[in-house]
Design an enzyme around this catalytic site. Structure first.
Site, short mmCIF file in Angstrom:
data_model
loop_
_atom_site.label_atom_id
_atom_site.label_comp_id
_atom_site.label_asym_id
_atom_site.label_seq_id
_atom_site.Cartn_x
_atom_site.Cartn_y
_atom_site.Cartn_z
CG HIS A 11 34.38 39.04 45.48
ND1 HIS A 11 32.72 38.39 45.11
CD2 HIS A 11 35.09 37.05 45.36
CE1 HIS A 11 32.51 36.93 45.05
NE2 HIS A 11 33.59 36.39 45.15
CG ASP B 80 41.02 32.21 45.45
OD1 ASP B 80 40.82 30.76 45.46
OD2 ASP B 80 40.63 32.65 44.50
N1 COA Z 1 43.03 43.16 39.33
C1 COA Z 1 43.06 45.17 39.66
N2 COA Z 1 41.95 45.15 39.18
C2 COA Z 1 40.67 44.71 39.19
C3 COA Z 1 40.62 43.39 40.14
C4 COA Z 1 41.91 42.83 39.87
N3 COA Z 1 42.20 41.84 40.47
N4 COA Z 1 39.78 42.87 40.04
C5 COA Z 1 38.86 43.97 39.03
N5 COA Z 1 40.01 44.70 39.06
C6 COA Z 1 39.42 45.76 38.04
C7 COA Z 1 38.78 45.78 36.88
O1 COA Z 1 39.77 45.94 35.79
C8 COA Z 1 37.79 47.36 36.45
O2 COA Z 1 38.43 47.64 35.92
P1 COA Z 1 37.81 49.45 35.10
O3 COA Z 1 36.45 49.39 35.34
O4 COA Z 1 38.77 50.15 35.09
O5 COA Z 1 37.55 48.63 33.46
C9 COA Z 1 36.83 46.90 37.66
O6 COA Z 1 38.07 46.55 38.57
C10 COA Z 1 36.32 45.82 37.47
O7 COA Z 1 36.53 44.30 37.27
P2 COA Z 1 35.99 43.15 36.43
O8 COA Z 1 37.06 42.25 36.15
O9 COA Z 1 34.84 43.68 35.42
O10 COA Z 1 35.11 42.48 37.70
P3 COA Z 1 33.94 41.19 37.84
O11 COA Z 1 32.61 41.22 39.15
O12 COA Z 1 33.58 40.71 36.23
O13 COA Z 1 35.41 40.16 38.12
C11 COA Z 1 36.64 39.20 39.45
C12 COA Z 1 35.38 39.78 39.16
C13 COA Z 1 36.84 37.95 40.61
C14 COA Z 1 37.05 38.16 38.60
C15 COA Z 1 37.79 40.24 39.20
O14 COA Z 1 37.63 40.72 40.38
C16 COA Z 1 39.36 39.31 38.78
O15 COA Z 1 39.36 39.23 37.74
N6 COA Z 1 39.84 38.96 40.03
C17 COA Z 1 41.34 38.64 39.84
C18 COA Z 1 40.76 36.78 39.82
C19 COA Z 1 40.73 36.64 40.70
O16 COA Z 1 41.17 36.83 41.84
N7 COA Z 1 40.06 35.57 41.42
C20 COA Z 1 39.43 34.58 42.74
C21 COA Z 1 37.56 35.66 42.54
S1 COA Z 1 37.67 34.43 44.07
#
Ligand code: COA
Length: 385
Positions: free
Chosen positions: A266, A321
Site C-alpha cells: 500500500h 483486499d
Molecule cells: N507484491 C510484490 N511486490 C510489491 C507489491 C506486491 N503486492 N507491492 C509493492 N511491491 C514492490 C514493487 O515491486 C516495488 O519494488 P521495487 O522497488 O523493488 O521495484 C516496490 O514494492 C514499490 O511498489 P509500487 O508498485 O511502486 O508501489 P505503489 O505505492 O506505486 O503501489 C500498490 C501500491 C497497492 C498499487 C502496490 O502495492 C500493488 O500493486 N499491490 C498489489 C495490488 C493490490 O493489492 N492493490 C490493492 C491496494 S488496497
C-alpha cells in the site's frame, strides 16, 4: 513546484477533514474516529452520515437518514429494464459504472451541467447522496439475479442496509450475525483519504459534472486490480495456489518473475493495513460461527506468512483486499462481485469528498512536463514515402 512525481506520491491534491492515515502506526480514522472503534460500535448507516456530515449524528438525524435510505432502495423500472439489456457476461463493475451514469439521466435535479446550480444546494447534495448510496447496493444485488436470467428480488424496508443487501443478493432471510459482519465490512471500506478513485471523484466533481457521473468516474477508477479489483484477484490467486503447503513456492515464483502478490502493499502503509487486521479477525469469527475454517482462509494464512517473510522488510504487508475477498467468498458471494461490494461501501466516502470539493471548488487543472519534440516541419503526405 515543477518537479514531476510519478503517481503523485506524497503530493497533496486537496485539503480534507474527512479521514486520515498514519501509515507507520497503522491508524485509519474517519472524522477523527479510529476505524476499530467504528467497526465495533457503529453501523454503515451511521458511518456514512458521519462521513457526509462530519459529526456522529443525533438519534433523530440518524433515524431520518435511515428512513430515507430505506425509502430509496427501489430503482425505477426503466433502470431495471436497462440492466436486463446489458451483456450478462459483463463485469459487475462495468454494469455499475454504466448504470450509475444512466441514473443521472433518469433522476430529476441531477443536471449540474447548467452551471452547477444544484451543487450549492446542501439539500440536493444530501438527497442525491442518499439515493446513490441506497441504489448502489440495490443494483449490485439485482445484477446477480439479472445476469443469471432471473428477476431481481424486491428490496425490503424492514431491514438494515446490510441485511437488505444480503436479502436481495441471496433471497434468503438474512442471518443477523452474518449481516453484522457484512455491515462491518461496509464500514471498513467506506473511506480512505485521497486514493485513485477518490481523486477521480474530486477531478470529475471539480468540473461540476452531475453527481451520478462523478460517482461513475469513481467506480471506473476503483475497478482496476491495482485498486478495488484486487480483492477478486486475491481469491483467484488463492484458488490457483490451492493448498497451504504450496504458498511459499508460489510466492517465490511470483517474486522471481517480478509479479505482484495481490492484496499486498500500500502506498500509505508500511505496516499491516488496520482494516486487514479487523477483516482477519472477522474471518475467524465467521469460521467459528460456521463451525469450520474454509480452505481459502487456510491458504490465505500461509500466503500472508510466506509473503510477509519475503516482503515485510520493504514495508509490504496485507492490505484491505487480502482478507475481504476471502471473507466474501466464504459467504458464498461470486468473486467478480467483490469490487462492487467495495464500491457500494466506498461510495459514502466518495460522496463526502464530492460535497467537500463543492464547498471549496476550483477545477483541477494540473500541468505536465512535456517530453516531446518542438518546432517540427509539416511534411506533405506525398513526401512521406
Ligand atoms: N507484491 C510484490 N511486490 C510489491 C507489491 C506486491 N503486492 N507491492 C509493492 N511491491 C514492490 C514493487 O515491486 C516495488 O519494488 P521495487 O522497488 O523493488 O521495484 C516496490 O514494492 C514499490 O511498489 P509500487 O508498485 O511502486 O508501489 P505503489 O505505492 O506505486 O503501489 C500498490 C501500491 C497497492 C498499487 C502496490 O502495492 C500493488 O500493486 N499491490 C498489489 C495490488 C493490490 O493489492 N492493490 C490493492 C491496494 S488496497
Amino acid at each position: 513546484m515543477n518537479e514531476y512525481v510519478p503517481g503523485l506520491e506524497g503530493v497533496p491534491a486537496t485539503k480534507s477533514n474527512i479521514s486520515s492515515i498514519d501509515g507507520d502506526k497503522g491508524i485509519l480514522s474517519y472524522r477523527g474516529y479510529p476505524i476499530e472503534m467504528l467497526a465495533e460500535r457503529s453501523t454503515f448507516e451511521e458511518t456514512a452520515l458521519l462521513l457526509l456530515d462530519g459529526n456522529l449524528p443525533t438519534r433523530a438525524t440518524l433515524k431520518a437518514f435511515d428512513q430515507d435510505m430505506r425509502a430509496n432502495r427501489r430503482v425505477k423500472f426503466r433502470i431495471r429494464e436497462l440492466m436486463r439489456q446489458l451483456p450478462s457476461t459483463g463485469h459487475p463493475m462495468d454494469m455499475l459504472q454504466s448504470m450509475m451514469a444512466c441514473l443521472g439521466m433518469d433522476y430529476s435535479g441531477s443536471d449540474c451541467l447548467t452551471g452547477g446550480d444544484h451543487c450549492d444546494d446542501l439539500n440536493f447534495v444530501h438527497n442525491t447522496s442518499v439515493t446513490i448510496i441506497a441504489h448502489m447496493a440495490t443494483m449490485v444485488a439485482m445484477w446477480e439475479h439479472i445476469r443469471n436470467g432471473y428477476d431481481p428480488i424486491e428490496p425490503r424496508a424492514d431491514l438494515t442496509h446490510a441485511e437488505n443487501f444480503l436479502w436481495m443478493l441471496t433471497g434468503k432471510e438474512p442471518d443477523r450475525y452474518i449481516a453484522r459482519i457484512m455491515d462491518i465490512c461496509l464500514i471498513l471500506h467506506a473511506e480512505h483519504t485521497i486514493n485513485a478513485s477518490t481523486f477521480a471523484v474530486l477531478v470529475a466533481g471539480s468540473t461540476l459534472a452531475n453527481p451520478y457521473s462523478v460517482i461513475a468516474s469513481g467506480i471506473a477508477t476503483l475497478s482496476g486490480p491495482l485498486h478495488g479489483g484486487a480483492n477478486q484477484a486475491v481469491v483467484n490467486m488463492l484458488q490457483e495456489i490451492g493448498t497451504p503447503d504450496k504458498a511459499a513456492a508460489y510466492i517465490d515464483a511470483q517474486l522471481l518473475a517480478k509479479k505482484k502478490i495481490w492484496g499486498f502493499g500500500h502506498r500509505e502503509y508500511n505496516v499491516k493495513d488496520p482494516r486487514a487486521v479487523i477483516l482477519e479477525h472477522l474471518m475467524r469469527k465467521f469460521a467459528e460461527y460456521k463451525g469450520n475454517v474454509g480452505p481459502l482462509f487456510e491458504v490465505a494464512q500461509a500466503v500472508e506468512k510466506a509473503a510477509t517473510e519475503r516482503l515485510g522488510t520493504k514495508g509490504i504487508y496485507p492490505n484491505v483486499d487480502f482478507y475481504s475477498g476471502v471473507l466474501y467468498r466464504e459467504m458464498g458471494i461470486a468473486p467478480d462481485q467483490f469490487p462492487s461490494l467495495f464500491a457500494m461501501s466506498r461510495v459514502a466516502g466518495w460522496l463526502a469528498h464530492w460535497k467537500e470539493q463543492l464547498g471549496q471548488n476550483r477545477i483541477f487543472r494540473p500541468t505536465q512536463v512535456y517530453t516531446g519534440e518542438v518546432d517540427k516541419e509539416y511534411v506533405p503526405l506525398e513526401r512521406r514515402g
